[in-house]
Design an enzyme around this catalytic site. Structure first.
Site, PDB file in Angstrom:
ATOM      1  N   HIS A  17      20.496  72.829  37.475  1.00  0.00           N
ATOM      2  CA  HIS A  17      21.262  71.973  38.377  1.00  0.00           C
ATOM      3  C   HIS A  17      20.807  72.354  39.786  1.00  0.00           C
ATOM      4  CE1 HIS A  17      24.323  72.076  34.959  1.00  0.00           C
ATOM      5  NE2 HIS A  17      23.977  70.811  35.076  1.00  0.00           N
ATOM      6  N   ASP A  41      22.338  75.497  40.666  1.00  0.00           N
ATOM      7  CA  ASP A  41      21.851  76.688  39.952  1.00  0.00           C
ATOM      8  C   ASP A  41      20.671  77.246  40.752  1.00  0.00           C
ATOM      9  OD1 ASP A  41      23.522  76.374  37.656  1.00  0.00           O
ATOM     10  OD2 ASP A  41      22.089  74.951  36.789  1.00  0.00           O
ATOM     11  N   GLU A  80      20.446  60.603  31.509  1.00  0.00           N
ATOM     12  CA  GLU A  80      21.005  61.224  30.298  1.00  0.00           C
ATOM     13  C   GLU A  80      22.323  60.516  29.969  1.00  0.00           C
ATOM     14  OE1 GLU A  80      21.772  65.460  30.630  1.00  0.00           O
ATOM     15  OE2 GLU A  80      22.786  65.527  28.701  1.00  0.00           O
ATOM     16  N   GLU A 140      20.509  63.289  24.366  1.00  0.00           N
ATOM     17  CA  GLU A 140      21.209  64.466  23.852  1.00  0.00           C
ATOM     18  C   GLU A 140      21.804  64.082  22.510  1.00  0.00           C
ATOM     19  OE1 GLU A 140      23.488  67.153  26.275  1.00  0.00           O
ATOM     20  OE2 GLU A 140      25.026  67.316  24.725  1.00  0.00           O
ATOM     21  N   HIS A 164      25.533  63.410  22.443  1.00  0.00           N
ATOM     22  CA  HIS A 164      25.952  62.209  23.163  1.00  0.00           C
ATOM     23  C   HIS A 164      25.721  60.958  22.314  1.00  0.00           C
ATOM     24  CE1 HIS A 164      25.351  64.403  27.294  1.00  0.00           C
ATOM     25  NE2 HIS A 164      26.170  65.033  26.486  1.00  0.00           N
ATOM     26  N   ASP A 170      33.092  66.956  23.385  1.00  0.00           N
ATOM     27  CA  ASP A 170      31.669  67.327  23.350  1.00  0.00           C
ATOM     28  C   ASP A 170      31.548  68.797  22.921  1.00  0.00           C
ATOM     29  OD1 ASP A 170      28.981  67.472  23.795  1.00  0.00           O
ATOM     30  OD2 ASP A 170      29.099  67.302  25.975  1.00  0.00           O
ATOM     31  N   ASP A 191      28.521  70.613  21.784  1.00  0.00           N
ATOM     32  CA  ASP A 191      27.302  71.381  22.108  1.00  0.00           C
ATOM     33  C   ASP A 191      27.065  72.515  21.109  1.00  0.00           C
ATOM     34  OD1 ASP A 191      26.743  69.793  24.376  1.00  0.00           O
ATOM     35  OD2 ASP A 191      28.087  70.993  25.613  1.00  0.00           O
ATOM     36  N   ASP A 209      20.645  71.987  24.629  1.00  0.00           N
ATOM     37  CA  ASP A 209      21.859  72.002  25.455  1.00  0.00           C
ATOM     38  C   ASP A 209      22.997  72.459  24.547  1.00  0.00           C
ATOM     39  OD1 ASP A 209      23.627  71.798  27.472  1.00  0.00           O
ATOM     40  OD2 ASP A 209      23.317  69.675  27.905  1.00  0.00           O
TER      41      ASP A 209
HETATM   42  C1  GLO Z   1      27.170  67.341  29.447  1.00  0.00           C
HETATM   43  C2  GLO Z   1      25.725  67.281  29.669  1.00  0.00           C
HETATM   44  C3  GLO Z   1      25.242  68.335  30.646  1.00  0.00           C
HETATM   45  C4  GLO Z   1      23.925  67.941  31.244  1.00  0.00           C
HETATM   46  C5  GLO Z   1      23.487  68.884  32.322  1.00  0.00           C
HETATM   47  C6  GLO Z   1      22.224  68.417  32.996  1.00  0.00           C
HETATM   48  O1  GLO Z   1      27.713  66.752  28.576  1.00  0.00           O
HETATM   49  O2  GLO Z   1      25.043  67.378  28.461  1.00  0.00           O
HETATM   50  O3  GLO Z   1      25.157  69.573  30.014  1.00  0.00           O
HETATM   51  O4  GLO Z   1      22.933  67.879  30.267  1.00  0.00           O
HETATM   52  O5  GLO Z   1      24.494  69.026  33.254  1.00  0.00           O
HETATM   53  O6  GLO Z   1      22.510  67.488  33.954  1.00  0.00           O
HETATM   54 MG    MG Z   2      22.924  67.536  28.150  1.00  0.00          MG
END
Ligand code: GLO
Ligand code: MG
Length: 346
Positions: free
Chosen positions: A51, A54, A176, A212, A215, A250, A252, A285
């Site tokens: 980010h 980051d 994304e 993703e 997602h 979500d 992950d 991710d």
């Molecule tokens: C959240 C997203 C997040 C993005 C990351 C990059 O649901 O997956 O993790 O991938 O912030 O912008």
């Molecule tokens: Mg992501």
């Protein structure tokens, strides 16, 4: 087609999270940035995703000159460690200016904040040696439908894409999509929406997408179909592999953790379409579970890669001939079982 040894792996500093959820606090101490970088190196990952904040912490309180100085220092550190920056993403969901949306906020001033911050993100990416800007459009959508004008929001999104494309002639924007969370409904929920809005921009060739797994599942879609669709357009520029158990928050999860067959089909599609041939990375991710002990902080990344590579073997040894004969005979019953037997190891 890249062989399994040729895949390059990547993760973000946020993938070493501390276990906080909406109902409870952190369950692990926070790892320093240096610790996170060292962990990725230890795992043998090739790149880190960032980010903007980051890369340059507290970015909103810093001057352009200071941002550039810090980005250059980071680039030096990454070079020293031999870790590349895969992408930089503007974190447009934390600041008070993005409470009611970022690019699609009802406030002109706040929309401008989002665009200005995205321009800084592009500057940082350039210094870190990547042209890839990831746009997770976290707050572009509605909680209260009547509070927004969906048509006007399309215009706002295109205006933002255009401003970014104009800022740097080399930058590539990688949308994304995610259908919900934090929003009730997001404006760009699927790959189809991402690729469609790309066409309205001033330079559609420089607007692509990132899939993703979780997602896609949250949108009720199959991630491998989303991958295949994006690859047909030459638009899959990055990937966040992970897993998700159905339509809920979500998760992950580690890649393959909830549904190995869905994971297998993603890998098979990546192999078949040659993902990675143009230097794209396999990014995970994924997050540690809330219950993960601090000493296991990198296990979810290591395990995701292990599963990925095992599934590459499964894709390579998939009995295509047998499968094709069953497909030709419309024997889906046996085809289904063939896939299960293959995954179970016979
Ligand atoms: C959240 C997203 C997040 C993005 C990351 C990059 O649901 O997956 O993790 O991938 O912030 O912008
Ligand atoms: Mg992501």
């Amino acid at each position: 087609m890249p062989k399994k040894s040729q895949y390059r792996f990547c993760a973000g500093p946020w993938n070493f999270s501390e276990g906080r959820d909406p109902y409870g606090p952190e369950t692990r101490p926070s790892e320093s940035f240096d610790g996170r970088l060292a962990a990725l190196k230890k795992l043998g990952f090739d790149a880190m995703m960032f980010h903007d904040d980051d890369a340059v912490p507290d970015i909103d309180s810093k001057s352009e000159a200071q941002i550039i100085k810090e980005a250059k220092a980071l680039k030096k550190r990454l070079d020293g460690e031999g870790v590349a920056a895969e992408m930089v993403a503007p974190r447009l969901w934390f600041a008070p200016q993005t409470i009611d949306g970022a690019y699609t906020s009802n406030s002109k001033k706040d929309r401008q904040y989002a665009i200005d911050r995205s321009r800084r993100t592009i500057d940082i990416a350039k210094i870190l040696g990547t042209d890839l800007i990831v746009l997770w459009l976290a707050r572009e959508g509605t909680y209260i439908r009547e509070s927004k004008d969906a048509g006007r929001c399309v215009d706002y999104l295109v205006e933002a894409l255009d401003a970014m494309l104009a800022h740097d002639k080399k930058a590539r924007l990688c949308i994304e999509p995610k259908p919900n969370e934090p929003m009730d409904h997001a404006y760009i929920p699927t790959i189809g929406h991402a690729l469609a809005i790309a066409q309205l921009s001033r330079d559609p060739k420089r607007v692509g997408c990132l899939i993703e797994s979780a997602h896609a599942i949250l949108a009720g879609l199959d991630p491998s179909d989303e991958i295949e669709f994006a690859m047909r357009f030459g638009k899959l520029w990055s990937l966040h592999l992970n897993d998700q158990n159905g339509l809920k928050f979500d998760q992950d999860k580690p890649f393959g953790s909830a549904n190995l067959r869905v994971a297998f089909n993603q890998v098979r599609t990546l192999e078949r379409t040659g993902y990675g041939k143009n230097g794209e990375f396999i990014c995970f991710d994924v997050h540690p579970f809330r219950t993960t002990r601090p000493e296991q902080l990198i296990a979810h990344l290591d395990n995701s890669r292990k599963t990925f590579l095992r599934l590459v073997e499964k894709a390579e040894t998939y009995p295509e001939k047998q499968a094709n004969a069953l497909i030709a005979a419309r024997n889906h019953q046996d085809l289904d079982q063939l896939v299960l037997e293959h995954l179970m190891g016979r």
